[in-house]
Design a protein around this motif. Structure first.
Motif, PDB file in Angstrom:
ATOM      1  N   HIS A 153       0.824  -1.205   0.000  1.00  0.00           N
ATOM      2  CA  HIS A 153       0.000   0.000   0.000  1.00  0.00           C
ATOM      3  C   HIS A 153       0.864   1.263   0.000  1.00  0.00           C
ATOM      4  O   HIS A 153       1.608   1.527   0.942  1.00  0.00           O
ATOM      5  N   ASP A 154       0.787   2.042  -1.063  1.00  0.00           N
ATOM      6  CA  ASP A 154       1.429   3.358  -1.175  1.00  0.00           C
ATOM      7  C   ASP A 154       2.917   3.367  -0.824  1.00  0.00           C
ATOM      8  O   ASP A 154       3.435   4.353  -0.300  1.00  0.00           O
ATOM      9  N   ASN A 155       3.626   2.278  -1.069  1.00  0.00           N
ATOM     10  CA  ASN A 155       5.068   2.202  -0.780  1.00  0.00           C
ATOM     11  C   ASN A 155       5.404   2.533   0.672  1.00  0.00           C
ATOM     12  O   ASN A 155       6.473   3.049   0.979  1.00  0.00           O
ATOM     13  N   MET A 156       4.484   2.269   1.569  1.00  0.00           N
ATOM     14  CA  MET A 156       4.685   2.595   2.986  1.00  0.00           C
ATOM     15  C   MET A 156       5.696   1.651   3.625  1.00  0.00           C
ATOM     16  O   MET A 156       5.839   0.507   3.223  1.00  0.00           O
ATOM     17  N   MET A 157       6.380   2.143   4.640  1.00  0.00           N
ATOM     18  CA  MET A 157       7.240   1.305   5.457  1.00  0.00           C
ATOM     19  C   MET A 157       6.361   0.550   6.450  1.00  0.00           C
ATOM     20  O   MET A 157       5.425   1.114   7.009  1.00  0.00           O
ATOM     21  N   ILE A 158       6.657  -0.712   6.655  1.00  0.00           N
ATOM     22  CA  ILE A 158       5.939  -1.529   7.629  1.00  0.00           C
ATOM     23  C   ILE A 158       6.786  -1.584   8.892  1.00  0.00           C
ATOM     24  O   ILE A 158       7.992  -1.838   8.828  1.00  0.00           O
ATOM     25  N   TRP A 159       6.176  -1.308  10.027  1.00  0.00           N
ATOM     26  CA  TRP A 159       6.896  -1.360  11.305  1.00  0.00           C
ATOM     27  C   TRP A 159       5.999  -2.043  12.318  1.00  0.00           C
ATOM     28  O   TRP A 159       4.972  -1.501  12.716  1.00  0.00           O
ATOM     29  N   GLU A 160       6.376  -3.244  12.712  1.00  0.00           N
ATOM     30  CA  GLU A 160       5.653  -3.988  13.733  1.00  0.00           C
ATOM     31  C   GLU A 160       6.348  -3.736  15.056  1.00  0.00           C
ATOM     32  O   GLU A 160       7.559  -3.948  15.179  1.00  0.00           O
ATOM     33  N   THR A 161       5.611  -3.279  16.041  1.00  0.00           N
ATOM     34  CA  THR A 161       6.243  -2.853  17.293  1.00  0.00           C
ATOM     35  C   THR A 161       6.338  -3.948  18.350  1.00  0.00           C
ATOM     36  O   THR A 161       6.763  -3.684  19.465  1.00  0.00           O
ATOM     37  N   LEU A 201       9.805  -5.905  13.917  1.00  0.00           N
ATOM     38  CA  LEU A 201      10.068  -6.253  12.531  1.00  0.00           C
ATOM     39  C   LEU A 201       9.745  -5.034  11.680  1.00  0.00           C
ATOM     40  O   LEU A 201       8.767  -4.334  11.948  1.00  0.00           O
ATOM     41  N   TYR A 202      10.570  -4.733  10.688  1.00  0.00           N
ATOM     42  CA  TYR A 202      10.280  -3.643   9.757  1.00  0.00           C
ATOM     43  C   TYR A 202      10.537  -4.122   8.341  1.00  0.00           C
ATOM     44  O   TYR A 202      11.311  -5.059   8.120  1.00  0.00           O
ATOM     45  N   ALA A 203       9.885  -3.511   7.381  1.00  0.00           N
ATOM     46  CA  ALA A 203      10.090  -3.837   5.969  1.00  0.00           C
ATOM     47  C   ALA A 203       9.806  -2.595   5.138  1.00  0.00           C
ATOM     48  O   ALA A 203       8.946  -1.795   5.476  1.00  0.00           O
ATOM     49  N   ARG A 204      10.555  -2.471   4.056  1.00  0.00           N
ATOM     50  CA  ARG A 204      10.320  -1.374   3.127  1.00  0.00           C
ATOM     51  C   ARG A 204      10.803  -1.770   1.749  1.00  0.00           C
ATOM     52  O   ARG A 204      11.635  -2.664   1.593  1.00  0.00           O
ATOM     53  N   TYR A 252      24.871   8.345  19.695  1.00  0.00           N
ATOM     54  CA  TYR A 252      24.240   9.449  18.989  1.00  0.00           C
ATOM     55  C   TYR A 252      22.877   9.005  18.497  1.00  0.00           C
ATOM     56  O   TYR A 252      22.704   7.876  18.058  1.00  0.00           O
ATOM     57  N   TRP A 253      21.916   9.890  18.563  1.00  0.00           N
ATOM     58  CA  TRP A 253      20.581   9.618  18.028  1.00  0.00           C
ATOM     59  C   TRP A 253      20.509  10.303  16.695  1.00  0.00           C
ATOM     60  O   TRP A 253      20.707  11.507  16.556  1.00  0.00           O
ATOM     61  N   VAL A 254      20.260   9.542  15.645  1.00  0.00           N
ATOM     62  CA  VAL A 254      20.223  10.085  14.292  1.00  0.00           C
ATOM     63  C   VAL A 254      18.838   9.837  13.720  1.00  0.00           C
ATOM     64  O   VAL A 254      18.322   8.729  13.795  1.00  0.00           O
ATOM     65  N   ILE A 255      18.236  10.848  13.140  1.00  0.00           N
ATOM     66  CA  ILE A 255      16.963  10.690  12.458  1.00  0.00           C
ATOM     67  C   ILE A 255      17.241  10.786  10.967  1.00  0.00           C
ATOM     68  O   ILE A 255      17.772  11.787  10.492  1.00  0.00           O
ATOM     69  N   ALA A 256      16.922   9.724  10.250  1.00  0.00           N
ATOM     70  CA  ALA A 256      17.183   9.688   8.811  1.00  0.00           C
ATOM     71  C   ALA A 256      15.875   9.712   8.045  1.00  0.00           C
ATOM     72  O   ALA A 256      14.949   8.987   8.399  1.00  0.00           O
ATOM     73  N   GLY A 257      15.805  10.508   7.010  1.00  0.00           N
ATOM     74  CA  GLY A 257      14.619  10.545   6.160  1.00  0.00           C
ATOM     75  C   GLY A 257      14.630   9.420   5.157  1.00  0.00           C
ATOM     76  O   GLY A 257      15.659   8.863   4.843  1.00  0.00           O
ATOM     77  N   MET A 258      13.455   9.061   4.687  1.00  0.00           N
ATOM     78  CA  MET A 258      13.366   8.000   3.677  1.00  0.00           C
ATOM     79  C   MET A 258      13.128   8.593   2.320  1.00  0.00           C
ATOM     80  O   MET A 258      12.578   9.591   2.136  1.00  0.00           O
TER      81      MET A 258
END
Length: 125
Positions: free
Chosen positions: A23-31, A36-39, A119-125
């Motif tokens: 769906h809409d190229n969304m990233m999957i993130w199971e908490t 588990l994550y997938a993209r 370090y905490w890094v926030i990366a964009g997709m």
């Protein structure tokens, strides 16, 4: 503050022109734990990872890379059954990282480990 060493695993699949019913190229993130994550990637691959475990000993972690490679493929097929017998891991890896008890990000030195930083890094997709 006490940090725990964890292992995490990931794979990148073979190139797949029609990558499942995504769906809409969304990233999957199971908490759930382990998470588990997938993209999808621009190169028509799927990256799926997670399955973190408390294993800081390299000799125990390395054999788990192959085991978790196969487990990640099964998890992906569970999410997208139409990919069964069409995907495999072209690339697979494991990595060590540290986490503190509350899961919050940290920046700076660990008092008990003067030669390490976090370090905490926030990366964009």
């Amino acid at each position: 503050m006490h940090a725990v060493i964890l292992s995490s695993y990931a794979i990148a699949t073979n190139q797949i022109a029609d990558q499942a019913q995504w769906h809409d190229n969304m990233m999957i993130w199971e908490t759930a734990r382990p998470y588990l994550y997938a993209r999808k990637t621009p190169g028509n691959r799927i990256i799926i990872g997670g399955l973190d475990e408390s294993t800081g000993y390299l000799e125990k972690r390395v054999p788990m890379i192959l085991y978790n490679r196969d487990k990640l493929i099964k998890q992906l097929v569970n999410l997208f059954p139409e990919l069964e017998n069409r995907i495999w891991a072209d690339y697979y890896w494991g990595a060590l990282f540290c986490e503190i008890h509350d899961g919050l990000p940290t920046i700076g030195m660990y008092p008990d480990h003067p030669n390490s930083t976090s370090y905490w890094v926030i990366a964009g997709m």
